[in-house]
Write a protein that holds these residues in place. Structure first.
Motif, PDB file in Angstrom:
ATOM      1  N   LYS A 115       0.837  -1.209   0.000  1.00  0.00           N
ATOM      2  CA  LYS A 115       0.000   0.000   0.000  1.00  0.00           C
ATOM      3  C   LYS A 115       0.866   1.251   0.000  1.00  0.00           C
ATOM      4  CE  LYS A 115      -3.935  -2.037   2.414  1.00  0.00           C
ATOM      5  NZ  LYS A 115      -4.722  -2.024   3.660  1.00  0.00           N
ATOM      6  N   ARG A 116       1.911   1.252   0.800  1.00  0.00           N
ATOM      7  CA  ARG A 116       2.805   2.409   0.888  1.00  0.00           C
ATOM      8  C   ARG A 116       3.543   2.626  -0.438  1.00  0.00           C
ATOM      9  NH1 ARG A 116       3.498   7.284   2.427  1.00  0.00           N
ATOM     10  NH2 ARG A 116       5.596   7.792   3.040  1.00  0.00           N
ATOM     11  N   LEU A 117       3.981   1.544  -1.068  1.00  0.00           N
ATOM     12  CA  LEU A 117       4.651   1.652  -2.361  1.00  0.00           C
ATOM     13  C   LEU A 117       3.707   2.199  -3.424  1.00  0.00           C
ATOM     14  CD1 LEU A 117       6.836  -1.563  -2.575  1.00  0.00           C
ATOM     15  CD2 LEU A 117       7.626   0.794  -2.590  1.00  0.00           C
ATOM     16  N   ASP A 118       2.461   1.764  -3.405  1.00  0.00           N
ATOM     17  CA  ASP A 118       1.479   2.280  -4.360  1.00  0.00           C
ATOM     18  C   ASP A 118       1.265   3.775  -4.156  1.00  0.00           C
ATOM     19  OD1 ASP A 118       1.178  -0.219  -5.493  1.00  0.00           O
ATOM     20  OD2 ASP A 118      -0.672  -0.691  -4.393  1.00  0.00           O
ATOM     21  N   ALA A 119       1.167   4.193  -2.897  1.00  0.00           N
ATOM     22  CA  ALA A 119       0.979   5.613  -2.602  1.00  0.00           C
ATOM     23  C   ALA A 119       2.192   6.430  -3.044  1.00  0.00           C
ATOM     24  CB  ALA A 119       0.721   5.815  -1.103  1.00  0.00           C
ATOM     25  N   LEU A 120       3.389   5.927  -2.771  1.00  0.00           N
ATOM     26  CA  LEU A 120       4.604   6.637  -3.175  1.00  0.00           C
ATOM     27  C   LEU A 120       4.743   6.693  -4.692  1.00  0.00           C
ATOM     28  CD1 LEU A 120       7.135   5.315  -0.529  1.00  0.00           C
ATOM     29  CD2 LEU A 120       6.249   7.636  -0.722  1.00  0.00           C
ATOM     30  N   SER A 121       4.347   5.634  -5.370  1.00  0.00           N
ATOM     31  CA  SER A 121       4.405   5.626  -6.834  1.00  0.00           C
ATOM     32  C   SER A 121       3.450   6.662  -7.412  1.00  0.00           C
ATOM     33  CB  SER A 121       4.051   4.246  -7.382  1.00  0.00           C
ATOM     34  OG  SER A 121       5.032   3.319  -7.023  1.00  0.00           O
ATOM     35  N   ALA A 122       2.257   6.750  -6.844  1.00  0.00           N
ATOM     36  CA  ALA A 122       1.287   7.748  -7.307  1.00  0.00           C
ATOM     37  C   ALA A 122       1.798   9.162  -7.047  1.00  0.00           C
ATOM     38  CB  ALA A 122      -0.053   7.528  -6.619  1.00  0.00           C
ATOM     39  N   GLU A 123       2.385   9.380  -5.888  1.00  0.00           N
ATOM     40  CA  GLU A 123       2.939  10.692  -5.559  1.00  0.00           C
ATOM     41  C   GLU A 123       4.096  11.040  -6.493  1.00  0.00           C
ATOM     42  OE1 GLU A 123       5.005  12.982  -1.749  1.00  0.00           O
ATOM     43  OE2 GLU A 123       4.048  11.037  -1.467  1.00  0.00           O
TER      44      GLU A 123
ATOM     45  N   LYS B  32       4.556   9.957  -9.544  1.00  0.00           N
ATOM     46  CA  LYS B  32       3.989  10.234 -10.869  1.00  0.00           C
ATOM     47  C   LYS B  32       3.427  11.649 -10.929  1.00  0.00           C
ATOM     48  CE  LYS B  32       0.666   8.453 -14.214  1.00  0.00           C
ATOM     49  NZ  LYS B  32      -0.353   7.421 -14.491  1.00  0.00           N
ATOM     50  N   ALA B  33       2.710  12.055  -9.877  1.00  0.00           N
ATOM     51  CA  ALA B  33       2.138  13.404  -9.834  1.00  0.00           C
ATOM     52  C   ALA B  33       3.241  14.456  -9.837  1.00  0.00           C
ATOM     53  CB  ALA B  33       1.249  13.563  -8.601  1.00  0.00           C
ATOM     54  N   LEU B  34       4.302  14.227  -9.089  1.00  0.00           N
ATOM     55  CA  LEU B  34       5.406  15.185  -9.035  1.00  0.00           C
ATOM     56  C   LEU B  34       6.127  15.270 -10.375  1.00  0.00           C
ATOM     57  CD1 LEU B  34       6.847  14.436  -5.500  1.00  0.00           C
ATOM     58  CD2 LEU B  34       5.664  16.511  -6.224  1.00  0.00           C
ATOM     59  N   ARG B  35       6.294  14.147 -11.046  1.00  0.00           N
ATOM     60  CA  ARG B  35       6.931  14.148 -12.368  1.00  0.00           C
ATOM     61  C   ARG B  35       6.099  14.944 -13.371  1.00  0.00           C
ATOM     62  NH1 ARG B  35      10.183   9.994 -14.583  1.00  0.00           N
ATOM     63  NH2 ARG B  35      11.634   9.257 -13.030  1.00  0.00           N
ATOM     64  N   GLN B  36       4.783  14.760 -13.296  1.00  0.00           N
ATOM     65  CA  GLN B  36       3.908  15.503 -14.189  1.00  0.00           C
ATOM     66  C   GLN B  36       3.986  16.999 -13.905  1.00  0.00           C
ATOM     67  OE1 GLN B  36       0.099  13.663 -13.576  1.00  0.00           O
ATOM     68  NE2 GLN B  36       0.487  12.038 -15.071  1.00  0.00           N
ATOM     69  N   LYS B  37       4.041  17.357 -12.650  1.00  0.00           N
ATOM     70  CA  LYS B  37       4.120  18.770 -12.270  1.00  0.00           C
ATOM     71  C   LYS B  37       5.434  19.377 -12.762  1.00  0.00           C
ATOM     72  CE  LYS B  37       2.576  22.375 -10.083  1.00  0.00           C
ATOM     73  NZ  LYS B  37       1.426  23.115 -10.570  1.00  0.00           N
ATOM     74  N   VAL B  38       6.525  18.674 -12.613  1.00  0.00           N
ATOM     75  CA  VAL B  38       7.826  19.161 -13.077  1.00  0.00           C
ATOM     76  C   VAL B  38       7.806  19.312 -14.599  1.00  0.00           C
ATOM     77  CG1 VAL B  38      10.271  18.528 -13.334  1.00  0.00           C
ATOM     78  CG2 VAL B  38       9.150  18.328 -11.111  1.00  0.00           C
ATOM     79  N   ALA B  39       7.201  18.345 -15.285  1.00  0.00           N
ATOM     80  CA  ALA B  39       7.119  18.425 -16.745  1.00  0.00           C
ATOM     81  C   ALA B  39       6.292  19.642 -17.170  1.00  0.00           C
ATOM     82  CB  ALA B  39       6.514  17.144 -17.307  1.00  0.00           C
ATOM     83  N   GLU B  40       5.193  19.902 -16.471  1.00  0.00           N
ATOM     84  CA  GLU B  40       4.363  21.076 -16.771  1.00  0.00           C
ATOM     85  C   GLU B  40       5.146  22.361 -16.546  1.00  0.00           C
ATOM     86  OE1 GLU B  40       0.800  20.975 -14.443  1.00  0.00           O
ATOM     87  OE2 GLU B  40       0.145  19.070 -15.314  1.00  0.00           O
ATOM     88  N   LEU B  41       5.868  22.428 -15.451  1.00  0.00           N
ATOM     89  CA  LEU B  41       6.648  23.632 -15.149  1.00  0.00           C
ATOM     90  C   LEU B  41       7.744  23.838 -16.188  1.00  0.00           C
ATOM     91  CD1 LEU B  41       6.968  23.340 -11.272  1.00  0.00           C
ATOM     92  CD2 LEU B  41       5.567  24.979 -12.549  1.00  0.00           C
TER      93      LEU B  41
END
Length: 71
Positions: free
Chosen positions: A36-44, A46-55
């Motif tokens: 569960k923790r790994l799934d949460a960290l993977s989702a986080e 992914k979201a951070l990578r998308q945010k960096v790509a947008e920036l």
């Protein structure tokens, strides 16, 4: 006498089996929590990578190579 030894050995095996079953249940619980923790960290991540790509896309030109203020 031999029958008594057999009963005693079976009792020891049953005790060890009970401890092993308890240990496996505990390990399974820990494994599920880690999953569960790994799934949460993977989702986080992914979201951070998308945010960096947008920036990076919204940035005008290349990122400047400026020293941080603490230098």
């Amino acid at each position: 006498m031999e029958n008594n030894e057999t009963v005693e050995r079976c009792t020891h095996i049953e005790i060890k089996l009970a401890y092993l079953e308890d240990f496996i249940k505990g390990m399974q619980k820990v494994t599920l929590e880690h999953e569960k923790r790994l799934d949460a960290l993977s989702a986080e991540n992914k979201a951070l990578r998308q945010k960096v790509a947008e920036l990076a896309e919204n940035q005008e030109g290349a990122l400047p190579h400026i020293r941080p203020p603490h230098y």
